[in-house]
Structures are given as C-alpha cells and as structure tokens.
Design an enzyme around this catalytic site. Sequence first.
Site, short mmCIF file in Angstrom:
data_model
loop_
_atom_site.label_atom_id
_atom_site.label_comp_id
_atom_site.label_asym_id
_atom_site.label_seq_id
_atom_site.Cartn_x
_atom_site.Cartn_y
_atom_site.Cartn_z
N GLU A 88 0.83 -1.22 0.00
CA GLU A 88 0.00 0.00 0.00
C GLU A 88 0.86 1.26 0.00
O GLU A 88 0.57 2.24 -0.69
CB GLU A 88 -0.90 0.04 1.25
CG GLU A 88 -1.88 -1.10 1.34
CD GLU A 88 -1.35 -2.30 2.12
OE1 GLU A 88 -0.16 -2.67 1.97
OE2 GLU A 88 -2.13 -2.88 2.89
N CYS A 128 0.42 1.81 7.47
CA CYS A 128 -0.19 2.07 6.15
C CYS A 128 -1.51 2.83 6.29
O CYS A 128 -1.82 3.70 5.47
CB CYS A 128 -0.41 0.78 5.38
SG CYS A 128 1.12 0.13 4.69
N CYS A 165 -1.85 -2.51 7.33
CA CYS A 165 -1.29 -2.46 8.69
C CYS A 165 -1.46 -1.05 9.26
O CYS A 165 -1.83 -0.11 8.54
CB CYS A 165 0.17 -2.88 8.68
SG CYS A 165 1.28 -1.63 7.98
N1 THU Z 1 2.28 -6.44 4.12
C1 THU Z 1 1.81 -5.62 3.13
O1 THU Z 1 2.50 -5.37 2.14
N2 THU Z 1 0.58 -5.09 3.28
C2 THU Z 1 -0.31 -5.42 4.26
O2 THU Z 1 -1.43 -4.94 4.28
C3 THU Z 1 0.11 -6.37 5.32
C4 THU Z 1 1.56 -6.71 5.34
C5 THU Z 1 3.58 -7.10 3.93
C6 THU Z 1 4.70 -6.62 4.78
C7 THU Z 1 5.61 -7.84 4.78
O3 THU Z 1 6.41 -7.82 3.60
C8 THU Z 1 4.66 -9.01 4.67
O4 THU Z 1 3.44 -8.48 4.22
C9 THU Z 1 4.45 -9.75 5.99
O5 THU Z 1 4.11 -8.87 7.00
#
Ligand code: THU
Length: 130
Positions: free
Chosen positions: A55, A89, A86
């Site tokens: 995101e 984000c 998260c």
């Molecule tokens: N992650 C994202 O890219 N977006 C989300 O909404 C949740 C988590 C990624 C971060 C990390 O590379 C992996 O997912 C595990 O946490």
Amino acid sequence: MAGSELVQVARRARRHARADYSGFRVGAALETADGTIITGCNIENASYGLTMCAERVAMFKAISEGHEKFRRIVVVADTAEPTPPCGPCRQILWEFAGDIEVIMANLRRETARLQMKDLLPLPFDGRLLK
Ligand code: THU
C-alpha cells in the site's frame, strides 16, 4: 475501472512482490480521482525493518508522480480472511487519501470492503497541528 478489474490489477502487481523472508506476497492497486491506476507490491529486505508494504509503495509512487486525489485502493493477499492495511499504512493512506474506500481481496474473490474512517477511527492528522 470496475472494482473487479482493479482487483485483477492488484493481483498482477502481487506477482512482483519481493517477499523473500516472509513468503507473504501482497499486491495493491490505488485509483486516483482521475482514474489513473498506480500499483504496488511489498518489498522486503534482509534488514527486515526496511520492508515496505504494498500500500505504501503504491501511495509513494502516486505522490511522487504528482497525484493528489484518490478514490480507492485494493489490497490483495492469498488469505481466506481479509488482509487489511497495517497500522502505519492506515496512517499514510489517511494522510494522503483521507476517507477512501479500501477493497480487500484474495486470489479468488473480494473478502471485505471498508472506508478508511472505519479502519482508522479517531485519526491523528495535520488538523491537530494547527
Ligand atoms: N504487508 C503488506 O504489504 N501489506 C499489508 O497490508 C500487510 C503486510 C507485507 C509486509 C511484509 O512484507 C509481509 O506483508 C508480511 O508482514
């Protein structure tokens, strides 16, 4: 662009994820107010804390290309339950996009659809700094 098409774009973006450490691949597709689509994927690093979520990659790409207004974002992960943005984000999305729609999907179907104001109630933002 139809919501289902935007989900497809996010699924394609997910293929570029560099999730070498977690194995958890995420794709994002951010739609601007004028209909431009900006994609993102998560990018991990051996120094784990440098990891950037899909995101934020999409939002920072969009900002750096001059986009200022946004309609919605799709987040795709291979999970039965919705994968929501998260905490960091949510803060970034609120800062630059405000109360946009957040669509969550997996590789087969849409799993949830929420407004940012419901994902981040009582936000800290620039209004408090004035
Ligand atoms: N992650 C994202 O890219 N977006 C989300 O909404 C949740 C988590 C990624 C971060 C990390 O590379 C992996 O997912 C595990 O946490």
